[in-house]
Enzyme design. Structure first.
Site, short mmCIF file in Angstrom:
data_model
loop_
_atom_site.label_atom_id
_atom_site.label_comp_id
_atom_site.label_asym_id
_atom_site.label_seq_id
_atom_site.Cartn_x
_atom_site.Cartn_y
_atom_site.Cartn_z
N ASP A 61 -10.06 -39.70 -67.41
CA ASP A 61 -9.00 -38.78 -66.99
C ASP A 61 -7.91 -39.47 -66.16
O ASP A 61 -6.91 -38.84 -65.80
CB ASP A 61 -9.58 -37.60 -66.21
CG ASP A 61 -10.26 -36.59 -67.13
OD1 ASP A 61 -10.18 -36.75 -68.36
OD2 ASP A 61 -10.88 -35.64 -66.61
N ARG B 27 -2.23 -26.64 -66.36
CA ARG B 27 -3.67 -26.37 -66.57
C ARG B 27 -4.50 -27.03 -65.49
O ARG B 27 -5.56 -26.53 -65.13
CB ARG B 27 -4.11 -26.94 -67.94
CG ARG B 27 -3.56 -26.19 -69.12
CD ARG B 27 -4.15 -26.74 -70.40
NE ARG B 27 -5.61 -26.81 -70.28
CZ ARG B 27 -6.40 -27.56 -71.03
NH1 ARG B 27 -5.89 -28.30 -71.97
NH2 ARG B 27 -7.69 -27.56 -70.84
N LYS C 188 -10.71 -28.87 -60.29
CA LYS C 188 -10.83 -27.97 -61.45
C LYS C 188 -12.18 -28.14 -62.15
O LYS C 188 -12.85 -27.16 -62.48
CB LYS C 188 -9.69 -28.27 -62.43
CG LYS C 188 -9.86 -27.68 -63.81
CD LYS C 188 -8.70 -28.02 -64.70
CE LYS C 188 -8.81 -29.30 -65.48
NZ LYS C 188 -9.76 -29.30 -66.59
N ASN C 189 -12.57 -29.39 -62.37
CA ASN C 189 -13.77 -29.63 -63.18
C ASN C 189 -15.07 -29.35 -62.43
O ASN C 189 -16.15 -29.40 -63.02
CB ASN C 189 -13.76 -31.06 -63.73
CG ASN C 189 -12.72 -31.21 -64.83
OD1 ASN C 189 -12.10 -30.23 -65.25
ND2 ASN C 189 -12.52 -32.44 -65.28
N ARG D 246 -13.96 -33.34 -80.27
CA ARG D 246 -14.88 -33.24 -79.14
C ARG D 246 -16.02 -32.31 -79.51
O ARG D 246 -15.96 -31.11 -79.32
CB ARG D 246 -14.13 -32.75 -77.90
CG ARG D 246 -13.13 -33.77 -77.40
CD ARG D 246 -12.26 -33.22 -76.31
NE ARG D 246 -12.93 -33.12 -75.03
CZ ARG D 246 -12.32 -32.68 -73.93
NH1 ARG D 246 -11.07 -32.30 -73.97
NH2 ARG D 246 -12.99 -32.60 -72.79
N CYS E 192 -8.98 -31.20 -80.16
CA CYS E 192 -7.87 -31.04 -79.23
C CYS E 192 -7.06 -32.32 -79.25
O CYS E 192 -7.40 -33.25 -79.97
CB CYS E 192 -8.36 -30.72 -77.83
SG CYS E 192 -9.22 -32.06 -77.08
C1 UD1 Z 1 -15.42 -33.45 -69.12
C2 UD1 Z 1 -14.15 -33.14 -68.38
C3 UD1 Z 1 -13.00 -33.98 -68.93
C4 UD1 Z 1 -13.37 -35.45 -68.93
C5 UD1 Z 1 -14.71 -35.68 -69.62
C6 UD1 Z 1 -15.20 -37.12 -69.49
C7 UD1 Z 1 -14.41 -30.85 -67.70
C8 UD1 Z 1 -14.01 -29.42 -67.88
N1 UD1 Z 1 -13.84 -31.73 -68.53
O1 UD1 Z 1 -15.22 -33.06 -70.48
O2 UD1 Z 1 -11.85 -33.75 -68.12
O3 UD1 Z 1 -12.38 -36.18 -69.63
O4 UD1 Z 1 -15.72 -34.84 -69.02
O5 UD1 Z 1 -15.33 -37.48 -68.17
O6 UD1 Z 1 -15.15 -31.19 -66.81
N2 UD1 Z 1 -19.85 -35.50 -76.70
C9 UD1 Z 1 -20.60 -35.38 -77.85
N3 UD1 Z 1 -21.30 -34.21 -78.03
C10 UD1 Z 1 -21.29 -33.19 -77.12
C11 UD1 Z 1 -20.51 -33.35 -75.95
C12 UD1 Z 1 -19.81 -34.52 -75.76
O7 UD1 Z 1 -20.64 -36.28 -78.69
O8 UD1 Z 1 -21.94 -32.17 -77.35
C13 UD1 Z 1 -19.10 -36.76 -76.47
C14 UD1 Z 1 -17.58 -36.56 -76.31
O9 UD1 Z 1 -16.93 -36.49 -77.56
C15 UD1 Z 1 -17.20 -37.76 -75.50
C16 UD1 Z 1 -18.42 -37.98 -74.60
O10 UD1 Z 1 -19.50 -37.29 -75.23
O11 UD1 Z 1 -17.06 -38.89 -76.32
C17 UD1 Z 1 -18.27 -37.47 -73.20
O12 UD1 Z 1 -17.80 -36.12 -73.23
P1 UD1 Z 1 -18.18 -35.08 -72.09
O13 UD1 Z 1 -18.65 -35.82 -70.89
O14 UD1 Z 1 -19.07 -34.05 -72.66
O15 UD1 Z 1 -16.77 -34.42 -71.78
P2 UD1 Z 1 -16.48 -32.91 -71.43
O16 UD1 Z 1 -17.62 -32.33 -70.67
O17 UD1 Z 1 -16.00 -32.20 -72.65
#
Ligand code: UD1
Length: 415
Positions: free
Chosen positions: A304, A396, A22-23, A121, A116
């Site tokens: 995850d 999902r 999915k990701n 996030r 969420c």
């Molecule tokens: C993706 C995955 C999710 C997984 C996560 C971490 C998808 C669709 N989802 O989520 O399943 O759990 O990676 O491996 O691929 N952060 C910030 N600012 C930002 C973005 C992120 O502070 O703009 C922080 C987040 O709160 C978190 C960390 O960075 O603490 C990592 O998040 P991120 O790798 O961005 O996760 P997602 O891409 O949302």
């Protein structure tokens, strides 16, 4: 609302296949917006999140069709640039259209994703990357408004490793003028898959598999076709199901190279693993050993799989500590597992799991995608009947998980 009724039974055995990731598929779908014409993705499972992304692409003007496991996206005409609240609210990864829309149309309006169940996030790193590439960003009435006459290559340093922000930056930079360098980029396998997909479209990205990615902007991209990588989180979930069983379980259609640390932790818990090219057989231990884990960006232990590994530790012979450094609030499953008579205490971002002799079936509630998977594993491992409500979360990210697990001996009914 649908629920799972699970009759506990630890005698799983046999072969269980893994679907496409999915990701990795979500960013590939968004990347299709970058090139007029029809792109085709193979090995695509039936998941609610992918339906949500299909709906979003249709709202933007694309034609999306799914036949068996083949998804075709015709992005010849993109006539809207707005990702509405109703869709972004359902799935945060909707933010992936921001980069492609900016790159193709020079304008994007994307609803601000809210919090969420796994905590706050933010998307500040996504916005920082778009601004570095020359976009003008404002946030108004719950929407991110982004505009750029022409994106221009830049050096972008991520203060924190972010999968989503790295992907959005890549998708915006491929059509920018000049060279973009991403420093401290995330290096999850899904990032590599996105790089492969974009390069197949004609992008020029180097540095795959490292934290420094260099993108030479190109004038235009063309549609492409690609086999999607296997889902390492689904594979990890099934490996843990095998570890909780009393018989060996073989997980097929997976990529063991993406599961190095989860496999190491399973071995530490007493499992024996037989690893082939695309499959892993787990031989469960008689006594599960306690193992500590700390979630970290790839190649660290994936957040995850944190909830699912916690279930294994619930039945270990001793105490283990499970720390989540990625999403410190990701412990909603703990209260539910304790309803099944697990013994877990959470302090800040660390769960102290004291192994118990057995879990005992009860009524529980799924709170988010991976927590739901953990509850399914716990329900299988528990004595008696477990009823899990709100299972829409699991659909999902898992394609008919109950059918796959029932085929190896689980007793799960959807009602
Ligand atoms: C993706 C995955 C999710 C997984 C996560 C971490 C998808 C669709 N989802 O989520 O399943 O759990 O990676 O491996 O691929 N952060 C910030 N600012 C930002 C973005 C992120 O502070 O703009 C922080 C987040 O709160 C978190 C960390 O960075 O603490 C990592 O998040 P991120 O790798 O961005 O996760 P997602 O891409 O949302």
């Amino acid at each position: 609302m649908e629920q799972f009724i699970i009759e506990g039974n630890r005698n799983l055995s046999g072969t269980i296949p893994v679907s496409g990731a999915k990701n990795a598929i979500l960013p590939a779908m968004a990347a299709c917006l970058l090139a007029p014409g029809t792109s085709t993705l193979h090995n695509v499972p039936h998941l609610i999140d992918l339906k949500t992304m299909s709906l979003l692409l249709r709202v933007l003007g694309a034609k999306v069709e799914m036949e068996n496991d083949v998804l075709s996206i015709d992005a010849s005409h993109i006539d809207s640039y707005e990702a509405p609240y109703e869709l972004v609210n359902k799935m945060r990864a909707s933010i992936y259209v921001l980069g492609p829309l900016l790159a193709r149309l020079g304008i994007a309006k994307v609803s601000f994703p809210g919090g969420c169940a796994i905590g706050t996030r933010p998307v500040d790193l996504h916005l920082m990357a778009m601004e570095a590439l020359g976009a003008h960003i404002t946030v108004e009435h719950g929407y991110i408004n982004a505009k750029a006459d022409k994106l221009v290559g830049a050096d972008i340093y991520f203060p924190k490793s972010s999968v989503g922000a790295t992907i959005n930056a890549l998708m915006a930079a491929v059509l920018a003028k000049g060279v973009t360098s991403l420093f401290n980029a995330a290096m999850e396998p899904e990032i590599d898959a996105t790089i492969d997909f974009l390069n197949l479209m004609g992008a020029q990205i180097s540095g795959k598999g490292t934290t420094t990615l260099v993108i030479e902007g190109v004038e235009k991209l063309h549609p492409t076709e690609m086999e999607m990588i296997p889902d390492r989180i689904e594979a990890g979930t099934f490996l843990i199901a095998g570890a909780l069983s009393t018989n060996p379980v073989t997980v097929t259609n997976c990529n063991p190279n993406h599961l190095t640390l989860p496999m190491e932790k399973l071995r530490a818990s007493g499992c024996e693993l037989e690893v082939e090219n695309c499959s892993i057989t787990v031989y469960p231990p008689e006594i599960i050993q306690p193992v500590d884990i700390i979630t970290l960006p790839y190649p660290g232990f994936p957040t995850d799989l944190q909830a699912q590994f916690t279930v294994l530790m619930c039945l270990a012979d001793g105490i283990s500590f499970i720390e989540d450094t990625i999403f410190p609030d990701r412990f909603a499953h703990v209260a539910e597992l304790n309803r099944l008579q697990a013994d877990i205490r959470v302090e800040q971002n660390i769960a102290r799991v004291k192994g118990v002799k057995k879990l005992s079936g009860a009524e529980v509630m799924a709170t988010d995608l991976r927590a739901s998977a953990a509850l399914v594993l716990a329900g299988i491992a528990a004595e008696g009947k477990t009823v899990i409500s709100r299972i829409y979360h699991i659909d999902r990210g898992y394609d008919h998980i109950e059918k796959k697990l029932n085929a190896i001996g689980a007793k799960i009914t959807r009602s």
